[in-house]
Design a protein around this motif. Structure first.
Motif, short mmCIF file in Angstrom:
data_model
loop_
_atom_site.label_atom_id
_atom_site.label_comp_id
_atom_site.label_asym_id
_atom_site.label_seq_id
_atom_site.Cartn_x
_atom_site.Cartn_y
_atom_site.Cartn_z
N SER A 169 9.19 4.97 1.30
CA SER A 169 7.83 5.25 0.87
C SER A 169 6.85 4.74 1.93
CB SER A 169 7.54 4.56 -0.46
OG SER A 169 6.20 4.75 -0.89
N CYS A 170 5.63 5.23 1.89
CA CYS A 170 4.58 4.73 2.78
C CYS A 170 3.24 4.99 2.12
CB CYS A 170 4.65 5.42 4.15
SG CYS A 170 4.45 7.21 4.10
N GLY A 171 2.23 4.32 2.62
CA GLY A 171 0.91 4.49 2.03
C GLY A 171 -0.10 3.55 2.64
N PHE A 172 -1.34 3.64 2.14
CA PHE A 172 -2.37 2.68 2.56
C PHE A 172 -2.92 2.01 1.31
CE2 PHE A 172 -4.83 6.54 1.89
CZ PHE A 172 -6.00 6.10 1.30
N ASN A 173 -3.35 0.78 1.47
CA ASN A 173 -3.74 -0.06 0.34
C ASN A 173 -5.03 -0.79 0.66
OD1 ASN A 173 -0.94 0.02 -1.27
ND2 ASN A 173 -0.52 -0.20 0.91
N ILE A 174 -5.96 -0.80 -0.29
CA ILE A 174 -7.29 -1.37 -0.07
C ILE A 174 -7.52 -2.54 -1.04
CG2 ILE A 174 -9.76 -0.90 -0.01
CD1 ILE A 174 -8.08 0.63 2.09
N PHE A 175 -7.97 -3.67 -0.47
CA PHE A 175 -8.25 -4.85 -1.27
C PHE A 175 -9.59 -4.74 -1.99
CE2 PHE A 175 -5.41 -6.79 1.98
CZ PHE A 175 -4.46 -7.34 1.12
N ASP A 176 -9.62 -5.17 -3.22
CA ASP A 176 -10.86 -5.40 -3.96
C ASP A 176 -10.86 -6.88 -4.31
OD1 ASP A 176 -12.94 -5.70 -5.73
OD2 ASP A 176 -12.48 -3.89 -6.90
N HIS A 177 -11.48 -7.70 -3.47
CA HIS A 177 -11.40 -9.14 -3.63
C HIS A 177 -12.19 -9.64 -4.84
CE1 HIS A 177 -9.29 -9.45 0.14
NE2 HIS A 177 -10.25 -8.77 0.76
N ILE A 182 -5.55 -4.50 -5.80
CA ILE A 182 -5.26 -3.69 -4.61
C ILE A 182 -5.11 -2.26 -5.08
CG2 ILE A 182 -3.69 -3.27 -2.68
CD1 ILE A 182 -2.69 -6.16 -3.02
N THR A 183 -5.92 -1.36 -4.54
CA THR A 183 -5.78 0.06 -4.86
C THR A 183 -4.81 0.67 -3.86
OG1 THR A 183 -8.04 0.15 -5.70
CG2 THR A 183 -6.97 2.24 -5.22
N GLN A 184 -3.78 1.35 -4.38
CA GLN A 184 -2.71 1.84 -3.53
C GLN A 184 -2.63 3.36 -3.57
OE1 GLN A 184 0.97 -0.25 -3.39
NE2 GLN A 184 0.22 -2.00 -4.54
N TRP A 185 -2.55 3.94 -2.37
CA TRP A 185 -2.26 5.36 -2.20
C TRP A 185 -0.93 5.44 -1.48
CZ3 TRP A 185 -7.14 3.40 -2.01
CH2 TRP A 185 -8.17 4.10 -2.65
N VAL A 186 0.14 5.74 -2.19
CA VAL A 186 1.47 5.72 -1.59
C VAL A 186 2.26 6.96 -1.98
CG1 VAL A 186 1.56 3.19 -1.56
CG2 VAL A 186 2.49 4.43 -3.52
N SER A 187 3.31 7.19 -1.23
CA SER A 187 4.21 8.30 -1.54
C SER A 187 5.33 7.81 -2.45
CB SER A 187 4.80 8.90 -0.26
OG SER A 187 5.61 7.94 0.40
N SER A 188 5.90 8.73 -3.20
CA SER A 188 7.02 8.38 -4.07
C SER A 188 8.32 8.51 -3.28
CB SER A 188 7.04 9.32 -5.28
OG SER A 188 7.28 10.65 -4.85
N GLY A 189 9.43 8.19 -3.95
CA GLY A 189 10.72 8.25 -3.28
C GLY A 189 11.17 9.63 -2.90
N ASP A 190 10.52 10.67 -3.44
CA ASP A 190 10.88 12.04 -3.05
C ASP A 190 9.87 12.63 -2.08
OD1 ASP A 190 8.76 12.27 -4.76
OD2 ASP A 190 9.72 13.65 -6.17
#
Length: 316
Positions: A169-177, A182-190
């Protein structure tokens, strides 16, 4: 000899090692050595303790330690040394040594060719990486609306995949301190991008990631397996959105990994995440370079979002 392979040997206090360095310094091109059983045993005990020689099968170690001595002929070359040795006390003949020297000349040519090819391969790889980074930069500059972020992100992950890395999987993640999330935009296992979701920044593995970010780390990798990894996916399965995605994967017959590495490259607002099945140290610098580019992408996104908000204010 099935035990023959590459070994890393640190500098150890023995003439076999120190003499080699001295001959290199003197720029000698050939020398011979002969060691007693006691010196032979001292050498190999040090090697079995402090070097990769410890991986040699025990029966072979026993043969080396029970040898009557050690004889070596070494051909010193520009970039390497070609060493011929046998475990005994009979020295090589002059004819043997003459042949060794001739092999040394040929090996130096082969090793020089190897270095040239290695350099060419590194240059080609660097050109490939830079081209991938430039495609992401170009896509960033072409962004006209904040919603273009998802397409630019997809382009970035596509470019990394084309560099040849297999990942879960991969993605980008943004902190809300402020809200400790953490808001995550990631790919699934497929391979699909799943809807963004939030995770607490002070729980599970995300606490370690957040602490590393606060300590101004540029990159960390976290290896997980066994009960620790099972507990992590149990926790993720309890969260909204991502829990539903994990359940859907299981229904489709796609199991979560039983061993994984979180490769995390930080930028100003968050981090890029690449989940691989094994450690990939050769990609660490690549991940960091993509994080630098994505910092520009996310800054562009924030600028566009701000401009759109101002435009809506004027329109109202």
């Amino acid at each position: 000899m099935d035990y023959l392979k590459k070994f890393h040997v640190p500098y150890i206090d023995h003439p076999v090692i120190s003499n080699l360095f001295e001959e290199f310094k003197k720029k000698e091109n050939f020398y011979t050595e002969k060691y007693s059983k006691a010196e032979n045993n001292r050498l190999f005990k040090l090697l079995f303790k402090y070097s990769d020689f410890k991986s040699i099968p025990k029966e072979r170690q026993s043969v080396l330690l029970n040898s009557p001595g050690l004889v070596r002929s070494s051909v010193i070359l520009k970039n390497s040394a070609l060493i011929f040795q046998h475990n005994g006390l009979d020295e090589f003949s002059e004819e043997d040594n003459a042949i060794f020297k001739r092999f040394g000349v040929v090996f130096e040519q082969a090793y020089t060719r190897f270095l040239d090819l290695q350099k060419a391969e590194e240059q080609a790889r660097e050109a490939q990486i830079e081209a991938a980074l430039e495609r992401v930069r170009s896509r960033t500059m072409a962004m006209q609306h904040s919603e273009d972020l998802s397409e630019t992100s997809a382009e970035m992950f596509r470019q990394i995949q084309e560099l040849g890395l297999e990942q879960w999987s991969c993605g980008f993640n943004i902190f809300d301190h402020e809200n400790n999330t953490i808001t995550q935009w990631v790919s699934s296992g497929d391979g699909r991008m799943i809807p963004p979701f939030e995770t607490p920044s002070n729980e599970d593995v995300f606490r370690t990631i957040t602490e590393a970010f606060k300590e101004d780390e540029s990159f960390i990798s976290i290896e997980m397996s066994g009960e620790e990894l099972k507990a992590h996916y149990d926790y993720m399965s309890s969260l909204p959105v991502v829990g539903e995605q994990i359940a859907a994967l299981k229904e489709a017959g796609i199991e979560v990994p039983n061993h994984q590495v979180l490769n995390i490259a930080f930028f100003k607002h968050g981090y890029l995440l690449f989940i691989t099945f094994e450690q990939v140290p050769e990609y660490h610098q690549i991940y960091k370079r993509f994080a630098d580019v994505f910092k520009q992408t996310y800054t562009r996104f924030l600028d566009l979002k701000k401009a759109e908000k101002q435009a809506r204010g004027i329109a109202d």
